[in-house]
Design a protein around this motif. Structure first.
Motif, mmCIF file in Angstrom:
data_model
loop_
_atom_site.group_PDB
_atom_site.id
_atom_site.type_symbol
_atom_site.label_atom_id
_atom_site.label_comp_id
_atom_site.label_asym_id
_atom_site.label_seq_id
_atom_site.Cartn_x
_atom_site.Cartn_y
_atom_site.Cartn_z
ATOM 1 N N ALA A 261 0.877 -1.065 0.033
ATOM 2 C CA ALA A 261 0.091 -0.009 -0.083
ATOM 3 C C ALA A 261 0.905 1.212 -0.059
ATOM 4 C CB ALA A 261 -1.172 0.104 1.372
ATOM 5 N N THR A 262 2.039 1.330 0.810
ATOM 6 C CA THR A 262 2.705 2.378 0.692
ATOM 7 C C THR A 262 3.641 2.604 -0.601
ATOM 8 O OG1 THR A 262 3.159 2.048 3.180
ATOM 9 C CG2 THR A 262 4.565 3.426 2.211
ATOM 10 N N PHE A 263 3.911 1.351 -0.887
ATOM 11 C CA PHE A 263 4.864 1.554 -2.371
ATOM 12 C C PHE A 263 3.770 2.013 -3.264
ATOM 13 C CE2 PHE A 263 8.037 0.243 -4.891
ATOM 14 C CZ PHE A 263 7.789 0.077 -6.219
ATOM 15 N N CYS A 264 2.582 1.598 -3.492
ATOM 16 C CA CYS A 264 1.546 2.152 -4.402
ATOM 17 C C CYS A 264 1.329 3.579 -4.248
ATOM 18 C CB CYS A 264 0.306 1.096 -4.391
ATOM 19 S SG CYS A 264 0.404 -0.385 -5.074
ATOM 20 N N GLY A 265 1.292 4.145 -2.931
ATOM 21 C CA GLY A 265 0.886 5.397 -2.699
ATOM 22 C C GLY A 265 2.109 6.169 -3.299
ATOM 23 N N PHE A 266 3.544 5.653 -2.817
ATOM 24 C CA PHE A 266 4.577 6.360 -3.386
ATOM 25 C C PHE A 266 4.713 6.442 -4.965
ATOM 26 C CE2 PHE A 266 8.798 7.761 -3.366
ATOM 27 C CZ PHE A 266 9.577 7.239 -4.135
ATOM 28 N N LEU A 267 4.616 5.364 -5.639
ATOM 29 C CA LEU A 267 4.501 5.501 -7.100
ATOM 30 C C LEU A 267 3.663 6.279 -7.684
ATOM 31 C CD1 LEU A 267 5.742 1.923 -7.939
ATOM 32 C CD2 LEU A 267 7.136 3.832 -7.612
ATOM 33 N N ALA A 268 2.326 5.889 -7.272
ATOM 34 C CA ALA A 268 1.145 6.710 -8.158
ATOM 35 C C ALA A 268 1.193 8.170 -7.800
ATOM 36 C CB ALA A 268 -0.184 5.813 -7.778
ATOM 37 N N GLY A 269 1.229 8.725 -6.459
ATOM 38 C CA GLY A 269 1.104 9.915 -6.258
ATOM 39 C C GLY A 269 -0.412 10.205 -5.974
ATOM 40 N N ASN B 250 -2.603 9.804 -8.321
ATOM 41 C CA ASN B 250 -3.436 8.813 -9.031
ATOM 42 C C ASN B 250 -3.440 7.587 -8.362
ATOM 43 O OD1 ASN B 250 -4.023 10.868 -10.902
ATOM 44 N ND2 ASN B 250 -2.185 10.380 -12.192
ATOM 45 N N ALA B 251 -3.134 7.466 -7.045
ATOM 46 C CA ALA B 251 -3.106 6.207 -6.377
ATOM 47 C C ALA B 251 -4.208 5.105 -6.223
ATOM 48 C CB ALA B 251 -2.637 6.443 -4.750
ATOM 49 N N PHE B 252 -5.450 5.852 -6.387
ATOM 50 C CA PHE B 252 -6.549 5.032 -6.313
ATOM 51 C C PHE B 252 -6.714 4.182 -7.837
ATOM 52 C CE2 PHE B 252 -10.395 3.311 -4.693
ATOM 53 C CZ PHE B 252 -11.069 2.989 -5.600
ATOM 54 N N PRO B 253 -6.870 2.804 -7.781
ATOM 55 C CA PRO B 253 -7.456 1.946 -6.551
ATOM 56 C C PRO B 253 -6.301 1.080 -6.388
ATOM 57 C CG PRO B 253 -7.937 0.677 -8.835
ATOM 58 C CD PRO B 253 -7.579 2.250 -9.202
ATOM 59 N N PHE B 254 -5.009 1.437 -6.432
ATOM 60 C CA PHE B 254 -3.755 0.735 -6.002
ATOM 61 C C PHE B 254 -3.419 0.799 -4.702
ATOM 62 C CE2 PHE B 254 -3.728 1.530 -10.719
ATOM 63 C CZ PHE B 254 -3.652 0.250 -11.123
ATOM 64 N N ALA B 255 -3.482 2.067 -4.159
ATOM 65 C CA ALA B 255 -2.869 2.136 -2.822
ATOM 66 C C ALA B 255 -3.880 2.045 -1.893
ATOM 67 C CB ALA B 255 -2.291 3.567 -2.982
ATOM 68 N N GLY B 256 -5.083 2.903 -2.137
ATOM 69 C CA GLY B 256 -6.140 2.912 -0.768
ATOM 70 C C GLY B 256 -5.804 3.951 0.110
ATOM 71 N N GLY B 257 -6.637 4.297 1.152
ATOM 72 C CA GLY B 257 -6.733 5.520 1.838
ATOM 73 C C GLY B 257 -5.287 5.114 2.893
ATOM 74 N N LEU B 258 -4.938 3.990 3.325
ATOM 75 C CA LEU B 258 -3.818 3.602 4.179
ATOM 76 C C LEU B 258 -2.477 3.954 3.583
ATOM 77 C CD1 LEU B 258 -2.562 2.775 6.697
ATOM 78 C CD2 LEU B 258 -2.678 0.389 5.926
ATOM 79 N N GLY B 259 -2.489 3.410 2.261
ATOM 80 C CA GLY B 259 -1.149 3.641 1.443
ATOM 81 C C GLY B 259 -1.046 5.167 1.034
ATOM 82 N N VAL B 260 -1.947 5.991 0.828
ATOM 83 C CA VAL B 260 -1.654 7.549 0.330
ATOM 84 C C VAL B 260 -1.350 8.100 1.642
ATOM 85 C CG1 VAL B 260 -3.051 9.480 -0.450
ATOM 86 C CG2 VAL B 260 -3.556 7.405 -1.515
ATOM 87 N N ASN B 261 -2.163 7.931 2.739
ATOM 88 C CA ASN B 261 -1.774 8.609 3.911
ATOM 89 C C ASN B 261 -0.418 8.345 4.357
ATOM 90 O OD1 ASN B 261 -4.198 10.143 3.768
ATOM 91 N ND2 ASN B 261 -5.247 8.571 4.897
#
Length: 836
Positions: free
Chosen positions: A141-149, A151-162
């Motif tokens: 989740a953190t990795f997806c949030g880091f890569l997608a910025g 446009n993180a959804f639906p890969f990172a989710g709220g936990l990954g983005v935050n």
């Protein structure tokens, strides 16, 4: 037609008895399976919901955000998710609010727990799966949030983005990237395993570095070629061991063992030496470590080599079924049909104290090896080879001494080795029977519990062809040890208080309860302490045997013990008479012939179950009764094997006045737990070693002089209680198995003044005809055939003796029948009636 009617009646009887003994619905096993199926169904539901949501979230997101949890009760909205409103809601919760694409790992956690609950055992390692899944959920989740910025959804989710935004604000984007990369590599290295190519690269670099340092050190004095200790040139790509004449350096391949060769102190020298690092590519699970050492001699330095060879111990196959299957008789007569609805105890009644896996501690093995070598070298004892075999509680180090070393010299160093290892229970076997090695047994720092459930679930126990199998424990090589009491044929147990003797008795009894049907086995339990075997009272009408007229099935009174032993002698004599009349030599042949309906029950023949006599504290009986106990036990031990009577005698005082020569000579099976002195060890085993055991179920088993060290399986008292309760709650026989009558000559003399013919019993004539017909003057025969109580059958026998139909009491033998046939008897009975 008659066979069809009997078969139909048996089927109806079986159904009726099964209906009478239906298990309660809310059992522990069924509740576990209920929750297990729930977890499995939930994981399948989430799988479909997530897959569907991954492609339909754009159509459903506005509706879910607007309705929130009220969406469950709103049936008017058109939802695209294949699992409807609830599927869209769960997908939105996990993907949008929580973990994003990592939500699929939640399915693995639920599925692992569900499968284990349904199976009733650890099919999957749910704890390890959960640990890995939780780390990967956070990391992905953190990795997806880091890569997608943005446009993180639906890969990172709220936990990954935050989480990625918070970490980026603290350590920056570059720092977050380094943290994610480092944690990913660290996880891969320690939890998944170092890739093989990295290991090969490291090995080659290390070998190159060592080779270069060796050549640089010897460059001034030697050519850059390799020589062995004898000065012979070694050609490239050839094994240097082939040039050595010293046999102590021969390579030996051993399976399922750990090889540790010697490591002596090194002198600083300019003598040539050889380094050879090898890894066996054919055995990926095998680890070999070879290092250089040198040993000084009078004229030149010699090289020795230390090799560590560790292989995983072979594990026994475990059956997944919760029940121990039993072979169904294909004979015309089946004794188990006396209790057709009987169910054998299931394995879930036993606790899972351990899975049988042995943890190998390389550091501990290396340290013990060095201590052994150092201690022996202090006494000028050189070793050419050492290997170790790891067991549940003890590791066996086998050493091969150098030529010229006397074995007795090593044997006398037992205390010195124990001191150097700072461990209790060191035992030296010099030499090991059947091997050209000397054994040193050293207790493990971390001991494994051998579970009785694991033993009984093993393929070795389930597929056994033994008649009375006993699961006695595991050997040093982690092999399950099962032996047949029927072939032993008697077992003598000894051990100090608290060393596992009672647990060993329970292990024997539980093994037999899981294997034998009540019609095939009977126990005679003698417990002078009154508390050890009293727990088996609940299975009186299934498995226990007792004297006629006795209320308590567990024998505690010394006088009754004497009567019981003599009654077993009478039973033994009666069985030998049956074998003689059937023209067979042992119990197996007799029962096989009886099942085939080749023996007539009207002539006294009957199915003969095994009888196992268990005495918990034999020393107390010998102190109170002495010869009155010793003589019948000696008779049973000498003669009872062929007719299926076997003895298991336990004592905590194996002194010579308790275990006499007569008894000891007839007990080829000896089991010794830890005892207090070498004298006691020699008394029970005819060898030392039992005084060096570590306790807690550690034992030595000797069968015909062959001694093996075992770790007894642990079965706790609550487990035994559950087993006997499971058996006792089922329908059993009308009464316990009745042993033959034994009348003490002292009691017989007290009744000599009475006149038995003053009040003749109404069944006197029927009993007389029965006795003459079978030509056997036995009170137990009258009891069984006429279904009379002990006291009444005894009075009838006294009247038959007074009338001259049978002879006087002959002690352990049946009375003589004084009438040759029924014709003579009828004439006598008619004369008695006319006289009256």
């Amino acid at each position: 037609m008659a066979k069809a009617k009997r078969r139909a009646s048996k089927v109806s009887t079986n159904k009726t008895k099964q209906d009478e003994h239906l298990d309660p619905f809310f059992t522990k096993e069924r509740i576990g399976k209920f929750f297990g199926f729930g977890f499995v169904l939930l994981s399948l539901f989430l799988m479909v919901a997530f897959l569907s949501y991954f492609f339909t979230w754009k159509q459903d997101q506005d509706k879910v955000l607007e309705a929130s949890w009220q969406l469950i009760f709103n049936r008017d909205l058109q939802i695209a998710n294949h699992l409807g409103n609830l599927g869209a809601l769960f997908g939105h919760l996990f993907f949008f609010d929580l973990f994003g694409i990592a939500s699929f790992l939640v399915i693995g956690i639920l599925g692992a727990f569900g499968i284990n609950l349904v199976a009733g055992k650890k099919v999957l390692k749910a704890g390890i799966i959960t640990m890995h899944a939780l780390f990967l959920i956070i990391w992905i989740a953190t990795f997806c949030g880091f890569l997608a910025g943005n446009n993180a959804f639906p890969f990172a989710g709220g936990l990954g983005v935050n989480l990625s935004g918070w970490l980026s604000g603290i350590i920056g984007d570059i720092g977050l990237g380094i943290l994610l990369g480092f944690s990913g590599i660290l996880y891969t290295y320690y939890f998944i395993g170092r890739p093989q190519f990295l290991a090969n690269i490291g090995r080659r670099l290390k070998e190159k570095s060592e080779r270069e340092s060796t050549e640089d050190a010897d460059e001034d004095n030697f050519e850059k070629v390799m020589y062995d200790l004898n000065g012979n040139k070694i050609e490239p790509n050839k094994d240097p061991f082939t040039h050595r004449k010293d046999k102590t350096f021969e390579k030996i391949e051993l399976e399922n063992e750990i090889d540790l060769s010697t490591d002596n102190d090194v002198d600083d020298s300019n003598e040539p030496y050889l380094i050879d690092k090898t890894i066996d590519k054919e055995e990926p699970n095998e680890i070999k470590l070879e290092t250089k050492t040198t040993a000084s001699s009078s004229s030149k330095k010699e090289e020795e080599e230390v090799e560590l060879d560790i292989e995983k111990v072979k594990e026994e196959k475990i059956e997944s079924s919760n029940e121990v299957t039993h072979k169904v008789s294909d004979m015309p007569y089946d004794p188990t049909l006396d209790l057709p609805g009987y169910k054998f105890p299931t394995l879930d009644l036993l606790e899972d104290h351990g899975e049988g896996e042995i943890q190998i501690n390389k550091e501990e093995l290396e340290q013990n090896k060095n201590q052994i070598i150092e201690t022996l070298s202090n006494y000028n004892i050189q070793i050419s080879k050492i290997k170790a075999t790891v067991g549940p509680t003890v590791t066996l180090y086998e050493i091969v001494p150098a030529p010229g070393v006397r074995i007795s010299k090593i044997k006398n160093l037992e205390d010195d080795v124990a001191l150097s290892l700072a461990a209790l229970g060191i035992r030296i076997i010099a030499p090991i029977p059947g091997k050209g090695t000397i054994g040193i047994e050293v207790p493990n720092e971390r001991k494994s519990i051998v579970s009785m459930k694991y033993m009984l679930a093993s393929e070795k126990f389930r597929n056994s062809n033994m008649q009375l199998p006993m699961a006695l424990g595991k050997t040093i090589t982690n092999e399950i040890y099962i032996t047949d009491l029927a072939k032993m044929p008697h077992l003598l147990m000894a051990g100090a208080t608290g060393q596992g003797k009672s647990v060993g008795l329970n292990a024997i009894l539980v093994s037999l309860l899981y294997w034998c049907h009540p019609s095939e086995l009977k126990f005679v339990l003698v417990d002078p302490k009154k508390v050890e075997l009293n727990i088996y009272k609940a299975i009186e009408k299934h498995y226990l045997a007792k004297l006629p007229g006795e209320d308590e099935p567990i024998i505690t009174d010394t006088k009754k013990v004497i009567h019981t032993l003599n009654a077993l002698c009478i039973e033994m004599d009666e069985r030998y008479d049956l074998l003689k009349n059937a023209n067979v030599r042992n119990l197996s042949e007799y029962n096989k012939k009886f099942k085939s309906r080749k023996l007539n029950p009207l002539k006294g023949h009957r199915f003969l179950p095994f009888i196992v006599l268990v005495i918990d504290e034999f020393a107390d009986l010998m102190m109170t009764a002495g010869k009155e106990v010793e003589m019948p036990i000696a008779r049973l031990a000498q003669l009872a094997r062929a007719i299926g009577i076997h003895l298991v005698i336990a004592t905590q005082r194996p002194s010579v006045n308790i275990i006499t020569g007569v008894i000891k000579a007839n007990f080829p099976g000896r089991m010794a737990f830890k005892v207090t002195s070498k004298v006691d060890s020699r008394t029970i085993l005819d060898a030392s070693g039992a005084d060096q055991l570590i306790g807690r179920g550690d034992l030595l088993l000797s069968i015909n002089g062959n001694i093996v060290r075992l770790q007894c399986p642990f079965v706790d008292t609550p487990e035994v209680d559950e087993i006997v309760k499971f058996i006792g709650d089922q329908r059993g026989y009308e009464e316990a198995f009745m042993l033959p009558e034994y009348i003490d000559p002292k009691d017989e003399s007290n009744r000599m003044g009475e006149d038995p013919l003053e009040d003749i019993d109404p069944l006197f004539e029927d009993a007389a005809r029965l006795i003459v017909q079978h030509q056997q003057g036995s009170t137990s025969l009258i009891q069984r055939r006429m279904k009379l109580g002990y006291n009444r059958a005894g009075r009838i026998m006294d009247q038959l003796e007074a009338a001259g139909i049978v002879g006087p009491n002959a002690g352990s033998k049946a009375r003589d029948v004084l009438f040759p046939d029924e014709y003579e008897l009828e004439r006598f009975l008619q004369q008695m009636q006319e006289g009256v």
